[in-house]
Design an enzyme around this catalytic site. Sequence first.
Site, PDB file in Angstrom:
ATOM      1  N   SER B 272       0.864  -1.173   0.000  1.00  0.00           N
ATOM      2  CA  SER B 272       0.000   0.000   0.000  1.00  0.00           C
ATOM      3  C   SER B 272       0.897   1.217   0.000  1.00  0.00           C
ATOM      4  O   SER B 272       1.920   1.241   0.683  1.00  0.00           O
ATOM      5  CB  SER B 272      -0.870  -0.014   1.258  1.00  0.00           C
ATOM      6  OG  SER B 272      -1.270   1.303   1.588  1.00  0.00           O
ATOM      7  N   LYS B 278       0.052  -3.195   5.398  1.00  0.00           N
ATOM      8  CA  LYS B 278      -1.034  -3.882   4.692  1.00  0.00           C
ATOM      9  C   LYS B 278      -0.555  -4.953   3.729  1.00  0.00           C
ATOM     10  O   LYS B 278       0.497  -4.839   3.117  1.00  0.00           O
ATOM     11  CB  LYS B 278      -1.872  -2.867   3.902  1.00  0.00           C
ATOM     12  CG  LYS B 278      -3.097  -2.389   4.667  1.00  0.00           C
ATOM     13  CD  LYS B 278      -4.014  -1.622   3.757  1.00  0.00           C
ATOM     14  CE  LYS B 278      -5.093  -2.493   3.150  1.00  0.00           C
ATOM     15  NZ  LYS B 278      -5.916  -1.734   2.215  1.00  0.00           N
ATOM     16  N   ASN B 280      -2.413  -6.429   0.692  1.00  0.00           N
ATOM     17  CA  ASN B 280      -3.615  -6.372  -0.132  1.00  0.00           C
ATOM     18  C   ASN B 280      -3.783  -7.624  -0.979  1.00  0.00           C
ATOM     19  O   ASN B 280      -2.793  -8.187  -1.450  1.00  0.00           O
ATOM     20  CB  ASN B 280      -3.559  -5.148  -1.041  1.00  0.00           C
ATOM     21  CG  ASN B 280      -3.864  -3.859  -0.302  1.00  0.00           C
ATOM     22  OD1 ASN B 280      -4.715  -3.836   0.582  1.00  0.00           O
ATOM     23  ND2 ASN B 280      -3.149  -2.796  -0.642  1.00  0.00           N
ATOM     24  N   ARG B 311     -22.041  -9.102 -45.675  1.00  0.00           N
ATOM     25  CA  ARG B 311     -21.020  -8.740 -44.686  1.00  0.00           C
ATOM     26  C   ARG B 311     -21.438  -7.414 -44.080  1.00  0.00           C
ATOM     27  O   ARG B 311     -21.748  -6.469 -44.808  1.00  0.00           O
ATOM     28  CB  ARG B 311     -19.625  -8.635 -45.333  1.00  0.00           C
ATOM     29  CG  ARG B 311     -19.163  -9.978 -45.925  1.00  0.00           C
ATOM     30  CD  ARG B 311     -17.668 -10.031 -46.253  1.00  0.00           C
ATOM     31  NE  ARG B 311     -17.324  -9.187 -47.369  1.00  0.00           N
ATOM     32  CZ  ARG B 311     -16.594  -8.071 -47.294  1.00  0.00           C
ATOM     33  NH1 ARG B 311     -16.097  -7.682 -46.126  1.00  0.00           N
ATOM     34  NH2 ARG B 311     -16.350  -7.350 -48.368  1.00  0.00           N
TER      35      ARG B 311
END
Lengths: 381, 381, 381, 381
Positions: B272, B278, B280, B311
């Site tokens: 982080s 942290k 994550n 087409r």
Amino acid sequence: MSDLLRTRISSTPAMLAVFSDDATIAHALAFEAALAAAQAAEGVIPRHAAEAIAQASATIRIDPAALAEEAALAGTLAIPLVKILRAELQGEAAAAVHRAATSQDLADTVLMLQVVRAETLLAADLARVCAGLWVLAETYAATPAIGRTLLQDAMPVSFGLRLAQAAAGIASAALRLKSEVAGNAKVQFGGATGTRAGLEGKGSAIAKHMAGALGLTVDVPWHARREGVAAIAAALGILIGALAKLARDVSLLAQNAVGEAKEPVIAGRGGSSAMAHKRNPTGCQVALSAALRAPGLVASILSGLPAEEERGLGGWQAEGPVLAELFLLAAGSAEAMASVAEGLDVDETAIARNLAAASMGCDIGEGAAIVSEILAHYRKG
Amino acid sequence: MSDLLRTRISSTPAMLAVFSDDATIAHALAFEAALAAAQAAEGVIPRHAAEAIAQASATIRIDPAALAEEAALAGTLAIPLVKILRAELQGEAAAAVHRAATSQDLADTVLMLQVVRAETLLAADLARVCAGLWVLAETYAATPAIGRTLLQDAMPVSFGLRLAQAAAGIASAALRLKSEVAGNAKVQFGGATGTRAGLEGKGSAIAKHMAGALGLTVDVPWHARREGVAAIAAALGILIGALAKLARDVSLLAQNAVGEAKEPVIAGRGGSSAMAHKRNPTGCQVALSAALRAPGLVASILSGLPAEEERGLGGWQAEGPVLAELFLLAAGSAEAMASVAEGLDVDETAIARNLAAASMGCDIGEGAAIVSEILAHYRKG
Amino acid sequence: MSDLLRTRISSTPAMLAVFSDDATIAHALAFEAALAAAQAAEGVIPRHAAEAIAQASATIRIDPAALAEEAALAGTLAIPLVKILRAELQGEAAAAVHRAATSQDLADTVLMLQVVRAETLLAADLARVCAGLWVLAETYAATPAIGRTLLQDAMPVSFGLRLAQAAAGIASAALRLKSEVAGNAKVQFGGATGTRAGLEGKGSAIAKHMAGALGLTVDVPWHARREGVAAIAAALGILIGALAKLARDVSLLAQNAVGEAKEPVIAGRGGSSAMAHKRNPTGCQVALSAALRAPGLVASILSGLPAEEERGLGGWQAEGPVLAELFLLAAGSAEAMASVAEGLDVDETAIARNLAAASMGCDIGEGAAIVSEILAHYRKG
Amino acid sequence: MSDLLRTRISSTPAMLAVFSDDATIAHALAFEAALAAAQAAEGVIPRHAAEAIAQASATIRIDPAALAEEAALAGTLAIPLVKILRAELQGEAAAAVHRAATSQDLADTVLMLQVVRAETLLAADLARVCAGLWVLAETYAATPAIGRTLLQDAMPVSFGLRLAQAAAGIASAALRLKSEVAGNAKVQFGGATGTRAGLEGKGSAIAKHMAGALGLTVDVPWHARREGVAAIAAALGILIGALAKLARDVSLLAQNAVGEAKEPVIAGRGGSSAMAHKRNPTGCQVALSAALRAPGLVASILSGLPAEEERGLGGWQAEGPVLAELFLLAAGSAEAMASVAEGLDVDETAIARNLAAASMGCDIGEGAAIVSEILAHYRKG
């Protein structure tokens, strides 16, 4: 690993540049410089640290490919970029980089800087589309043509009214986009959980400085409140649809059996690799392709709205590339239809022939008056 | 105008290479060479012309950026590419290039060559995801954990069953994708209107030669019949959803208050920019982001199915970039979840603690037997 | 609070009946009866209890409006329905109702019972569409018509080839749907967390009995593994797109300036409230409207794939109405296009006139042979 | 053929009534009455004819089921309805019904009458949601709680800030919806091709009368200009997403291991058919299901924007049911979250426990001030 062949055909070089790696890196560095300047102005970091950060941000050269590898590993652009920037600096300046900010502060602000530039760029081509159509609408305001509903000949219409209506839709959609960008292109600055902690109560003032410096508006943190992004995306979806309405009409009018209007002849445009005689509605193709792709992209952004708690997992991270794609498609469509509108090749003989074939007379009712009303109401848009 | 920062974070270098400009150009040249060889084999063009085309296709160097500009103008890749290739050749060889073919023959065949390579690449990472999960499912087949329904503690489940179910979903989706690619990766060769005109009745035989040389299957022309492309897209959408189901579970289990399983620690991953502590769930983020984007992309391709006549205008032209995006997202998701599955950090203490807190006993019913049944049925997938 | 005016215009009475409240309630009661019978067969509940449940399920009358109010409050149909059924019974029978089952077991099984019936119903109209087109394809296999690409006259095609290609797309999509329904119409029986707890190890055997009695296939519980539902939805989306391709072509051919084919005249069909002379392509309108709505519905179901843990919150609950809507739209489209295909009003004079106007000769290449190949390959579908 | 069991669980009786057959028929008759009155006021039809039409419109009883069958055949509601109304009248009055109008004039006007009523109804429940949240936001403005980002514990936040942010999102989305409805709920009156032919130049004046009588705004005809409808749809999609953000948070906070907040206890709500102890987040389920369905519905409406010429084939006809579905889902979501917001069961002990477990202190930075700022800015919304 470039993919110009997939992206260039549906967009413009100018819009690709707005969302290019170089632009992204430049905006990210501008975010860090503005953050530092704002914090220095409020006395949260030393002024010389902010000046060193500004200096480093202006001169540093970052290799996008290497940065992309690190960003992919980290799951966010901010972490490697801040690391690189810090490595350019020393002491207080290094420590002051990205102070009290979070990755998403940078990501959202960069996205909004790109949104503002993208809207400005787009507006210019949209003005060309409308200007071209307003002239045609006036020219043919009283020219009767057979109107068609549910793809069947119906009652007469004025040829100018058809084009005025298409222009009104585009002008109206362009205004909605401008308004949503103006209202939602906000600086993001909230820190880890959107409380602006660690700033001695000066977070709100810092955000205002940043917004001013970056040309964005200011709000409380909006990390998990993505309505603004969604509204910009939706406005783009509507605009792309409005441009495609014009493309739909031109491509139907350009059918050989109808022949009322054709895309202008542009050297190298609209050929066929199998049939030298063909004049394909290539501009319309770009706009219609964009309109097939845009609704799903808007849906993707709407799907991310229910973000988890203070900052979500997966939702906002998906927005950047999708919003970029919408602007890229809108730009390709607007440029293509600008050429079409400016050079539309109208065949009054065919219009008259088709009208006569329908045997419905030539009463266009209030058609010319409605054109005037549309011009009065939507032209400035 | 590169956009690595937008694409790399959600995909892999290997998959980006599959859809890179270089790969696209190489496949386009391979198409022209295979077309010429097949026509020479059937006596439609001289053998020496085919050899010259093969030689030129193998050695020519084409600048992607310049080609992209010309393709954007022409509205199709084939026109400038054929022009460049012809300019390398003379006489009969130059005249024989792209004989009786149309732009879409090239575009569709190139896309299918990329689809085949992309599926192969993806399958390898999917096998890693499943292999990792099968081991975990066996290990924890009889480990009771509190089951959760509607995000509330419910009755016990076996921890291995949870992972076995996730793996079964992925294995099943991988099989569907493989099957749809096998059935629909067809060479395209029909000429201007899909009649294989101008080939002395040898069009069908030529198509067979081409399919063999290019490693694709053969069918009558399918220019305006896009069900196969849509089925591949849908299979990718389902696969991306199945991978995200695993990501959803891992991210919920990794919540601090739950703690039953976490993504493995990988240096540089999941940090982080604001909080050093942290960890994550960055792999899950990649997979969940992909799952927010995929449904809209599938919808875009479905929207193009009602193609106009021989087409269409806008539909098939939109498919290439969208199908590429789906493969890019699937690759990013599969690689991310392969790392997660191979290194999942399971905390049996937390599992036991949460089970005890629920006070629902530890009867896992037929949980272990169901794991065995799933392994028996889905493991080979 | 009925909404026939919104639903009937895009669907058929027969398909509306498949997904009606009465059918839903009947299937839910059949689920409870089959569950009880299976548990009695395995000795988990007394035989007389199962007989009483069967009897009550067959004779009870439930007011849909009142049930809907209670289901809305409870958040699930099963809770009030089981309560009502139990109130009809006493003692062991009352206690045996819904034993070891969860709400989603009932909801998913009911949905699959409706899916099976819906597919059967739809297949009949799809067979009519194809049968009509195969006849036309043979009739006009060698009839030259001007082929159109990118909405421009291109090279000749055979008129029959155009219709054969449309039919091949529909036939192929119908086969995919049949195959996905056959593979994924599974009974759901897993109990609260999918472990089949509380059944003395006989859960798997009970599920087999239930599948047999209800005409569904059997699998381990699949509460949070929704790939099968998504695959059925995607197959419907593809089918609706394939039907709309036919509608697109017919509506283009029916333009006054083209006139090569028209929808058949049906009394009361295709009129205009403003123009008595008009003959609107109303069948095509139904099919094209369906194709605008289907992609988003498929996307909705794909979005729910990342279900939370053992049974998710919000995802599977959203599937029922969306899958029903897809079948309703498919039915409306198939019936509309069956009428169109069976009675298509082909104008050979207009075909010849348009061909001549294009001045491209009348070489249809291998057109007739391709029609034969399509008939050989796709006709049985 | 009712489908209450599919629709009631995700909507409210009041919103179902807004889009019911009875309401649709009543609005259609009101359109005809207003049209006649306006034409009489401008002298285009005799006053007594208008009076007879008004009288018949007010008293006629129309069977919705029979009308639906005829509408399905005709492809439009207007044709059979006008026929039925005319049959009630004689002479000039019969001849004056629907004079110079087209089916789409009626269909679009009816839809907008429903949109206006639906928005008003919805606004009341949205006000309840926000009022509940504003009170909670103030109460807990200074209550520290652990903030969570990417589903991981991050830094502290104020519990009130979390709720204030959710409320701000909903309030902002509600305002956008109100604004788009106010700007785009326009009467439709243009006749067959939008020229207001056959009205002696008084079409514009007649449209103004009609708008006044019906409570709608006025514009030139907008038959093939659908940006307004798309903007309303997009605003609904954003609103449904904003409501689901609150639902996402409440469902995460209500997890047993977290326990910071729960849905209120309501008799009969949130039970489980398998587990008597469970308290399911049923209100959140409704809101999250709605948010899975809404993005695809918005995409459907965006897909229809490129309408053909004066009035399109398939696009606008698909809008009515899809826009109705969006309002139905929004109503169900708003009512469900109103109950949740008004009765949210907050557990301060759990909040404190989770905060302590995270060991991140309790500095909420400017959290309380940001709550005040949000209240000042968004509360009136």
